[in-house]
Design an enzyme around this catalytic site. Structure first.
Site, short mmCIF file in Angstrom:
data_model
loop_
_atom_site.label_atom_id
_atom_site.label_comp_id
_atom_site.label_asym_id
_atom_site.label_seq_id
_atom_site.Cartn_x
_atom_site.Cartn_y
_atom_site.Cartn_z
N SER A 181 43.05 30.72 39.24
CA SER A 181 42.59 31.80 38.54
C SER A 181 42.67 32.39 37.69
O SER A 181 44.41 32.53 37.48
CB SER A 181 42.67 33.39 39.40
N ARG A 236 37.95 32.59 51.73
CA ARG A 236 38.46 33.62 51.15
C ARG A 236 37.88 34.45 52.46
O ARG A 236 37.48 35.10 52.21
CB ARG A 236 37.38 33.81 50.06
N LYS A 280 35.99 41.72 45.19
CA LYS A 280 37.73 42.04 44.63
C LYS A 280 37.61 43.38 44.19
O LYS A 280 37.73 43.56 43.01
CB LYS A 280 37.62 41.11 43.66
N1 LIG Z 1 39.38 33.83 44.77
C1 LIG Z 1 39.02 33.16 43.51
N2 LIG Z 1 38.16 32.03 43.78
C2 LIG Z 1 37.72 31.55 42.35
C3 LIG Z 1 36.89 29.89 42.24
F1 LIG Z 1 37.44 29.55 40.13
F2 LIG Z 1 37.15 29.33 43.13
F3 LIG Z 1 35.72 30.12 41.73
N3 LIG Z 1 38.42 32.09 41.19
C4 LIG Z 1 39.07 33.49 41.11
C5 LIG Z 1 39.77 33.65 42.79
C6 LIG Z 1 40.29 34.69 42.20
O1 LIG Z 1 41.70 34.02 43.04
P1 LIG Z 1 42.80 35.49 43.66
O2 LIG Z 1 42.88 36.05 41.93
O3 LIG Z 1 43.79 34.64 43.85
O4 LIG Z 1 42.25 37.07 43.70
P2 LIG Z 1 42.02 36.16 45.47
O5 LIG Z 1 42.95 35.67 45.79
O6 LIG Z 1 41.35 37.94 45.76
O7 LIG Z 1 40.18 35.89 45.34
#
Ligand SMILES: Nc1nc(C(F)(F)F)ncc1COP(=O)(O)OP(=O)(O)O
Ligand SMILES: [Mg+2]
Length: 219
Positions: free
Chosen positions: A119, A47, A148
Site C-alpha cells: 500500500s 483481508r 478501513k
Molecule cells: N489491503 C490493501 N490492499 C490493497 C490492494 F492493493 F491489494 F488493493 N491496497 C491497500 C490495502 C490496504 O492495506 P493496509 O494499508 O495494510 O491496510 P489494511 O491492512 O487495513 O488493509
C-alpha cells in the site's frame, strides 16, 4: 496462478481485484467468493480484520477454504498483512501496508516466488516500495471509504496520474471507495486495476457487481 509472475500477467490479474474478510459479508465468504469469481473477478485478497474477525485456527481454516475456491477457478489468492500465514499456506502472494512489516524484510521472508503488494499513499512511498521489491502498488484511498477505519486522507485519482508522471511503472491497483461509476476515471488516471471490498461484498448479487467492473476494465 504461477508464482513467478511477469508484469503483464500481473496487470491482467489486478484488473478486478476483490478484497474481503468474513466481517465484510453476511453469509459464508466462500459462497460470496464463488459468486464474485463467476462474475469475473481476476484476483482475490483475504483481508480478515476488524471486530469479530476470525483468528488462529478458525482464520487458517477459512483461508484454506478460500484458497481452494481460488485454485478451483485459477484465480490468484493473496493474504493481507499475515506474512507467516501466507508462507505457511504457500499463498500466491501477500499484501502489506506502511504500518506492517517493511517491504524489503517481507521480500526477504517470502523469497522471489511470491507476489508482494504494498500500500502506498505518496510518490515517495511508491518509489521506496519499488526499491524494496514490490510487485504491485495499492494506491489510495482514492475516494472516501468505510472499509478501513484507519485510512489515510483521500487522495483522488490524480495521485495515480502523478505517480505515472513521476516514472512509477509498476502495476498499480486503486483502492478506496471504488464504485462502478468511478472506475472509468480511475482507468484514465493510469491504474491497471481496481480493488473492491463493499461494492462486491455487500452487493445483492456479487456476481452481477463483479461483472459490471469486468465489463468496464476489459476495454
Ligand atoms: N489491503 C490493501 N490492499 C490493497 C490492494 F492493493 F491489494 F488493493 N491496497 C491497500 C490495502 C490496504 O492495506 P493496509 O494499508 O495494510 O491496510 P489494511 O491492512 O487495513 O488493509
Ligand atoms: Mg495491512
Amino acid at each position: 496462478m504461477s508464482k513467478h509472475i511477469d508484469n503483464d500477467t500481473l496487470k491482467q490479474a489486478l484488473s478486478v481485484y476483490f478484497i474481503s474478510g468474513t466481517t465484510n459479508v453476511n453469509r459464508p465468504l466462500p459462497n460470496v467468493l464463488t459468486e464474485a469469481i463467476s462474475g469475473g473477478i481476476t484476483l482475490f485478497q483475504f483481508r480478515e480484520k476488524g471486530s469479530g474477525c476470525l483468528t488462529n485456527k478458525a482464520k487458517r481454516d477459512m483461508a484454506e477454504k478460500l484458497f481452494q475456491v481460488c485454485k478451483d477457478h485459477q484465480i490468484g489468492f493473496i493474504i493481507n498483512d499475515d506474512v507467516e500465514l501466507a508462507i505457511a499456506m504457500n499463498a500466491d502472494g501477500i499484501h502489506i501496508g506502511q504500518k506492517d512489516a517493511g517491504a524489503s524484510i517481507t521480500r526477504k521472508m517470502i523469497g522471489e516466488n511470491m507476489i508482494l503488494g504494498v500500500s502506498v499513499h505518496t510518490i515517495e512511498e511508491a518509489k521506496q516500495a519499488v526499491a524494496d521489491g514490490a510487485d504491485y502498488l495499492g494506491v489510495g484511498p482514492i475516494f472516501q471509504t468505510n472499509s478501513k477505519q484507519d485510512a489515510e486522507e483521500v487522495c483522488g485519482p490524480e495521485r495515480i496520474m502523478d505517480m505515472r508522471k513521476s516514472g512509477i511503472n509498476l502495476p498499480i491497483v486503486a483502492i478506496g471507495g471504488i464504485t462502478v461509476e468511478k472506475t472509468p476515471e480511475i482507468k484514465r488516471a493510469g491504474a491497471d486495476g481496481v480493488s473492491i471490498i463493499s461494492a462486491i461484498a455487500s452487493a445483492p448479487s456479487p456476481s452481477y457487481a463483479a461483472n459490471q467492473f469486468k465489463e468496464i476494465m476489459k476495454d
